[in-house]
Motif scaffolding. Structure first.
Motif, PDB file in Angstrom:
ATOM      1  N   ALA A 237       0.831  -1.199   0.000  1.00 33.87           N
ATOM      2  CA  ALA A 237       0.000   0.000   0.000  1.00 33.87           C
ATOM      3  C   ALA A 237       0.865   1.249   0.000  1.00 33.87           C
ATOM      4  O   ALA A 237       0.613   2.206  -0.731  1.00 33.87           O
ATOM      5  N   LEU A 238       1.905   1.237   0.817  1.00 35.87           N
ATOM      6  CA  LEU A 238       2.804   2.393   0.878  1.00 35.87           C
ATOM      7  C   LEU A 238       3.600   2.544  -0.409  1.00 35.87           C
ATOM      8  O   LEU A 238       3.835   3.657  -0.880  1.00 35.87           O
ATOM      9  N   LEU A 239       4.002   1.429  -0.998  1.00 37.77           N
ATOM     10  CA  LEU A 239       4.760   1.494  -2.243  1.00 37.77           C
ATOM     11  C   LEU A 239       3.923   2.067  -3.374  1.00 37.77           C
ATOM     12  O   LEU A 239       4.402   2.852  -4.194  1.00 37.77           O
ATOM     13  N   SER A 240       2.643   1.683  -3.432  1.00 36.61           N
ATOM     14  CA  SER A 240       1.788   2.201  -4.494  1.00 36.61           C
ATOM     15  C   SER A 240       1.512   3.685  -4.282  1.00 36.61           C
ATOM     16  O   SER A 240       1.412   4.457  -5.231  1.00 36.61           O
ATOM     17  N   PHE A 241       1.409   4.099  -3.010  1.00 40.04           N
ATOM     18  CA  PHE A 241       1.242   5.516  -2.709  1.00 40.04           C
ATOM     19  C   PHE A 241       2.511   6.277  -3.108  1.00 40.04           C
ATOM     20  O   PHE A 241       2.452   7.383  -3.640  1.00 40.04           O
ATOM     21  N   PHE A 242       3.652   5.659  -2.860  1.00 39.88           N
ATOM     22  CA  PHE A 242       4.945   6.243  -3.245  1.00 39.88           C
ATOM     23  C   PHE A 242       5.022   6.428  -4.759  1.00 39.88           C
ATOM     24  O   PHE A 242       5.532   7.433  -5.264  1.00 39.88           O
ATOM     25  N   THR A 243       4.493   5.454  -5.508  1.00 37.92           N
ATOM     26  CA  THR A 243       4.515   5.531  -6.964  1.00 37.92           C
ATOM     27  C   THR A 243       3.703   6.713  -7.466  1.00 37.92           C
ATOM     28  O   THR A 243       4.100   7.412  -8.407  1.00 37.92           O
ATOM     29  N   LEU A 244       2.557   6.974  -6.834  1.00 39.55           N
ATOM     30  CA  LEU A 244       1.735   8.110  -7.230  1.00 39.55           C
ATOM     31  C   LEU A 244       2.481   9.420  -7.002  1.00 39.55           C
ATOM     32  O   LEU A 244       2.462  10.319  -7.845  1.00 39.55           O
ATOM     33  N   SER A 245       3.156   9.539  -5.862  1.00 39.40           N
ATOM     34  CA  SER A 245       3.913  10.757  -5.574  1.00 39.40           C
ATOM     35  C   SER A 245       5.063  10.943  -6.555  1.00 39.40           C
ATOM     36  O   SER A 245       5.348  12.059  -6.996  1.00 39.40           O
ATOM     37  N   SER A 246       5.719   9.848  -6.895  1.00 37.53           N
ATOM     38  CA  SER A 246       6.873   9.962  -7.798  1.00 37.53           C
ATOM     39  C   SER A 246       6.435  10.371  -9.197  1.00 37.53           C
ATOM     40  O   SER A 246       7.192  11.005  -9.932  1.00 37.53           O
ATOM     41  N   SER A 247       5.192  10.028  -9.579  1.00 40.55           N
ATOM     42  CA  SER A 247       4.711  10.423 -10.900  1.00 40.55           C
ATOM     43  C   SER A 247       4.581  11.933 -11.013  1.00 40.55           C
ATOM     44  O   SER A 247       4.642  12.488 -12.110  1.00 40.55           O
ATOM     45  N   VAL A 248       4.408  12.613  -9.874  1.00 47.72           N
ATOM     46  CA  VAL A 248       4.331  14.069  -9.878  1.00 47.72           C
ATOM     47  C   VAL A 248       5.728  14.678  -9.875  1.00 47.72           C
ATOM     48  O   VAL A 248       6.019  15.626 -10.602  1.00 47.72           O
TER      49      VAL A 248
END
Length: 240
Positions: A196-207
């Motif tokens: 869950a944290l990794l997928s949230f991290f992926t969203l932030s990195s896309s920005v």
């Protein structure tokens, strides 16, 4: 009113209900009676954390997510669940992997935390959208940020229309996510919280790393770039 996340496990029919606060409401306290060692501020403290460990003992975000981590610590991320998200205005329902439901829940909880960096996400919590796709995350992030710049302009403050501050913020968020991941890693037996944290991290990195390219992909959804004359010719085979 609070926002309720109801997880129904398809395999055995058991349910787990978690209540957390909407952004505009008084915080729903789920602070653990016995804080875990990994919630200490000095434990994997974020490299960009502005808090002073001599004055503050516990990480605010870690305290908020500890009950969720403990509820799901032994479960694998692929566990099938029916997730219902109940707000004061509407309900959302989705059958999905536990990881996706937890990503939405933990994102909401962290955005409402007292962490000086994560609290920048509070406007996103105000319009909480469970199970958001990457495109939806980009639209909401950029839209929320630009609305803040509009208010800055109206208050005769400097407005950032180039989104430089949004990119910088998400770089800061990545450092927070990495540190929180390290904290949670020490507490988990399964992988649901970590995924869950990794997928949230992926969203932030896309920005922070590819905002411009993400926005270019979305441009056609917001601007009609078709030539009406050429479109007429294509459809009719003749010129108007």
């Amino acid at each position: 009113m609070s926002i309720t996340y109801l997880f129904k496990f398809i395999e055995n029919g058991t349910e787990l209900r978690i209540e957390t606060a909407a952004a505009e409401e008084i915080k729903v306290e789920r602070i653990p009676v016995d804080p875990a060692p990994w919630t200490k501020l000095e434990y994997c403290q974020c490299t960009n954390c502005p808090l002073d460990r001599t004055q503050i003992e516990r990480c605010p975000a870690a305290l908020d997510i500890q009950p969720i981590v403990e509820d799901f610590r032994k479960l694998p991320g692929f566990t099938k669940v029916e997730v219902s998200v109940i707000t004061s205005n509407r309900e959302y329902h989705k059958t999905t992997g536990l990881e996706e439901g937890l990503r939405s829940l933990m994102g909401l909880v962290m955005a409402n935390s007292a962490c000086p960096i994560l609290k920048n996400l509070k406007p996103m919590a105000f319009t909480h959208l469970p199970f958001a796709s990457q495109e939806e995350f980009i639209v909401r992030s950029v839209g929320t940020y630009l609305l803040r710049q509009y208010y800055n302009m109206k208050d005769h403050e400097e407005a950032d229309w180039n989104l430089d501050g949004l990119v910088s913020l998400n770089r800061e968020l990545q450092l927070v996510n990495q540190a929180v991941w390290q904290r949670v890693h020490s507490a988990c037996e399964g992988d649901s919280n970590l995924k869950a944290l990794l997928s949230f991290f992926t969203l932030s990195s896309s920005v922070s790393y590819s905002l411009e390219s993400q926005l270019k992909k979305l441009k056609g959804r917001f601007l009609d770039e078709t030539d009406p004359l050429k479109e007429f010719e294509t459809l009719t085979g003749s010129k108007p």
